[in-house]
Motif scaffolding. Structure first.
Motif, PDB file in Angstrom:
ATOM      1  N   PHE A  52      68.546 -81.834  53.200  1.00  0.00           N
ATOM      2  CA  PHE A  52      68.015 -83.113  53.345  1.00  0.00           C
ATOM      3  C   PHE A  52      69.498 -83.520  54.842  1.00  0.00           C
ATOM      4  CE2 PHE A  52      68.866 -87.804  54.074  1.00  0.00           C
ATOM      5  CZ  PHE A  52      67.896 -87.963  55.127  1.00  0.00           C
ATOM      6  N   LEU A  53      70.888 -83.368  54.016  1.00  0.00           N
ATOM      7  CA  LEU A  53      71.707 -83.611  54.787  1.00  0.00           C
ATOM      8  C   LEU A  53      72.377 -82.541  55.977  1.00  0.00           C
ATOM      9  CD1 LEU A  53      74.384 -85.153  51.790  1.00  0.00           C
ATOM     10  CD2 LEU A  53      73.454 -85.969  54.131  1.00  0.00           C
ATOM     11  N   GLU A  54      71.843 -81.515  55.715  1.00  0.00           N
ATOM     12  CA  GLU A  54      72.621 -80.341  56.605  1.00  0.00           C
ATOM     13  C   GLU A  54      71.118 -80.518  57.396  1.00  0.00           C
ATOM     14  OE1 GLU A  54      72.392 -76.641  54.677  1.00  0.00           O
ATOM     15  OE2 GLU A  54      74.930 -76.968  53.836  1.00  0.00           O
ATOM     16  N   ALA A  55      70.060 -81.273  56.838  1.00  0.00           N
ATOM     17  CA  ALA A  55      68.671 -81.319  58.138  1.00  0.00           C
ATOM     18  C   ALA A  55      69.407 -82.758  59.777  1.00  0.00           C
ATOM     19  CB  ALA A  55      67.804 -81.726  57.980  1.00  0.00           C
ATOM     20  N   GLN A  56      70.488 -83.026  59.114  1.00  0.00           N
ATOM     21  CA  GLN A  56      71.555 -84.218  59.640  1.00  0.00           C
ATOM     22  C   GLN A  56      72.274 -83.865  60.250  1.00  0.00           C
ATOM     23  OE1 GLN A  56      69.295 -87.219  59.514  1.00  0.00           O
ATOM     24  NE2 GLN A  56      68.019 -86.308  58.309  1.00  0.00           N
ATOM     25  N   GLY A  57      72.911 -82.998  60.419  1.00  0.00           N
ATOM     26  CA  GLY A  57      74.465 -82.406  60.730  1.00  0.00           C
ATOM     27  C   GLY A  57      74.975 -81.863  59.754  1.00  0.00           C
ATOM     28  N   TRP A  58      75.108 -82.158  58.310  1.00  0.00           N
ATOM     29  CA  TRP A  58      76.266 -82.059  57.455  1.00  0.00           C
ATOM     30  C   TRP A  58      76.446 -80.782  57.143  1.00  0.00           C
ATOM     31  CZ3 TRP A  58      78.184 -86.462  54.998  1.00  0.00           C
ATOM     32  CH2 TRP A  58      77.841 -88.180  54.811  1.00  0.00           C
ATOM     33  N   ARG A  59      77.464 -80.013  56.292  1.00  0.00           N
ATOM     34  CA  ARG A  59      77.587 -79.631  55.826  1.00  0.00           C
ATOM     35  C   ARG A  59      77.649 -79.930  54.347  1.00  0.00           C
ATOM     36  NH1 ARG A  59      73.856 -78.130  58.249  1.00  0.00           N
ATOM     37  NH2 ARG A  59      74.159 -76.271  60.055  1.00  0.00           N
ATOM     38  N   VAL A  60      77.183 -78.760  53.198  1.00  0.00           N
ATOM     39  CA  VAL A  60      77.469 -79.878  51.387  1.00  0.00           C
ATOM     40  C   VAL A  60      77.349 -78.292  50.896  1.00  0.00           C
ATOM     41  CG1 VAL A  60      76.710 -80.606  49.761  1.00  0.00           C
ATOM     42  CG2 VAL A  60      75.814 -81.468  51.712  1.00  0.00           C
ATOM     43  N   TYR A  61      79.076 -78.995  50.552  1.00  0.00           N
ATOM     44  CA  TYR A  61      79.295 -78.007  49.113  1.00  0.00           C
ATOM     45  C   TYR A  61      78.746 -78.322  48.202  1.00  0.00           C
ATOM     46  CZ  TYR A  61      82.902 -74.940  46.723  1.00  0.00           C
ATOM     47  OH  TYR A  61      83.213 -74.837  45.520  1.00  0.00           O
ATOM     48  N   ILE A  62      78.609 -77.603  47.593  1.00  0.00           N
ATOM     49  CA  ILE A  62      77.829 -76.905  46.094  1.00  0.00           C
ATOM     50  C   ILE A  62      78.491 -76.205  45.163  1.00  0.00           C
ATOM     51  CG2 ILE A  62      76.096 -76.780  44.578  1.00  0.00           C
ATOM     52  CD1 ILE A  62      73.704 -77.935  46.321  1.00  0.00           C
ATOM     53  N   ASP A  63      79.119 -76.261  44.222  1.00  0.00           N
ATOM     54  CA  ASP A  63      79.869 -75.481  43.670  1.00  0.00           C
ATOM     55  C   ASP A  63      79.639 -74.356  42.801  1.00  0.00           C
ATOM     56  OD1 ASP A  63      79.269 -77.090  41.164  1.00  0.00           O
ATOM     57  OD2 ASP A  63      80.709 -77.224  40.792  1.00  0.00           O
ATOM     58  N   GLY A 163      73.431-100.982  56.845  1.00  0.00           N
ATOM     59  CA  GLY A 163      74.137-100.131  56.672  1.00  0.00           C
ATOM     60  C   GLY A 163      73.881 -98.742  57.664  1.00  0.00           C
ATOM     61  N   THR A 164      74.377 -97.492  57.525  1.00  0.00           N
ATOM     62  CA  THR A 164      74.621 -96.860  59.497  1.00  0.00           C
ATOM     63  C   THR A 164      73.728 -95.732  58.768  1.00  0.00           C
ATOM     64  OG1 THR A 164      76.766 -97.350  59.083  1.00  0.00           O
ATOM     65  CG2 THR A 164      75.295 -95.585  59.866  1.00  0.00           C
ATOM     66  N   MET A 165      72.580 -94.921  59.634  1.00  0.00           N
ATOM     67  CA  MET A 165      72.130 -94.302  59.373  1.00  0.00           C
ATOM     68  C   MET A 165      73.099 -92.833  58.979  1.00  0.00           C
ATOM     69  SD  MET A 165      68.800 -95.276  59.017  1.00  0.00           S
ATOM     70  CE  MET A 165      68.007 -94.166  59.157  1.00  0.00           C
ATOM     71  N   LEU A 166      72.892 -91.648  58.150  1.00  0.00           N
ATOM     72  CA  LEU A 166      73.096 -90.270  58.275  1.00  0.00           C
ATOM     73  C   LEU A 166      73.275 -90.150  59.065  1.00  0.00           C
ATOM     74  CD1 LEU A 166      72.172 -89.528  54.768  1.00  0.00           C
ATOM     75  CD2 LEU A 166      74.168 -90.338  54.810  1.00  0.00           C
ATOM     76  N   ARG A 167      72.237 -90.060  59.868  1.00  0.00           N
ATOM     77  CA  ARG A 167      72.630 -88.859  61.120  1.00  0.00           C
ATOM     78  C   ARG A 167      73.359 -89.667  62.363  1.00  0.00           C
ATOM     79  NH1 ARG A 167      68.107 -91.301  61.257  1.00  0.00           N
ATOM     80  NH2 ARG A 167      67.132 -92.352  63.005  1.00  0.00           N
ATOM     81  N   ASN A 168      74.131 -91.328  61.950  1.00  0.00           N
ATOM     82  CA  ASN A 168      75.529 -91.350  62.385  1.00  0.00           C
ATOM     83  C   ASN A 168      76.308 -91.665  62.573  1.00  0.00           C
ATOM     84  OD1 ASN A 168      73.085 -92.213  64.538  1.00  0.00           O
ATOM     85  ND2 ASN A 168      72.205 -93.785  63.352  1.00  0.00           N
ATOM     86  N   MET A 169      76.342 -90.586  61.096  1.00  0.00           N
ATOM     87  CA  MET A 169      77.404 -90.774  60.509  1.00  0.00           C
ATOM     88  C   MET A 169      78.807 -89.520  61.076  1.00  0.00           C
ATOM     89  SD  MET A 169      76.895 -91.872  56.457  1.00  0.00           S
ATOM     90  CE  MET A 169      78.728 -92.232  56.651  1.00  0.00           C
TER      91      MET A 169
END
Length: 171
Positions: A52-63, A163-169
């Motif tokens: 979900f977050l990567e679809a918003q343009g984030w890169r998420v680290y999972i150990d 709130g702030t939409m995740l894609r706008n952070m």
């Protein structure tokens, strides 16, 4: 709260990546980066949050996607986790029954609390049926909540409005 069943609607990227390299490339491009603290028992949910977050343009680290991590947790594991928490833009805590009883997850949020600005720590409170997880953190840290339009927004600690939409952070 986010219903755990709603997380299952996001299709994860099932390929295991050398996440450290991917995250460093994302940082160089100016993308949001985040460390996702979760119980390994909840890997299926962690991958859905990542998708979900990567679809918003984030890169998420999972150990456990990081090929440089030791196969068995040890002192080196702890040092690498501390480093990742410190270097990445955000710290996310996926609050579930399993993460709340984990030995590592509360330690990770404690590390984040000591090295990150408070507004850079975000709790993802969840619900499975009638039980809510992570409520005790909502007055301490920002948190993610689902919105009426099916999206997700972050809210400041102790607040349920504006709130702030995740894609706008931003970083």
């Amino acid at each position: 709260m986010i219903d755990l069943s709603s997380l299952l609607t996001y299709a994860p990227d099932t390929t295991i990546r050398k996440t450290e390299r991917v995250v460093e490339e994302a940082r160089a491009r100016g993308d949001q980066t985040a460390f996702l603290s979760h119980s390994h028992t909840d890997a299926v949910y962690a991958k859905r949050v990542q998708a979900f977050l990567e679809a918003q343009g984030w890169r998420v680290y999972i150990d456990w996607e990081d090929a440089t991590m030791p196969s068995k947790p040890d002192k080196e594991t702890a040092l690498k986790i501390k480093d990742r928490i410190k270097r990445l833009d955000w710290f996310l805590f996926l609050a579930t029954k399993n993460s709340m009883s984990s030995r590592w997850c509360p330690w990770e949020i404690g590390i984040a609390d000591g090295v990150k600005a408070n507004e850079r720590i975000i709790v993802i409170p969840t619900r499975d049926g009638y039980t809510n997880y992570g409520s005790e953190y909502l007055d301490l840290y920002r948190y993610i909540h689902s919105t009426t339009d099916g999206g997700f927004a972050t809210f400041d600690a102790g607040r349920a409005q504006n709130g702030t939409m995740l894609r706008n952070m931003r970083r």
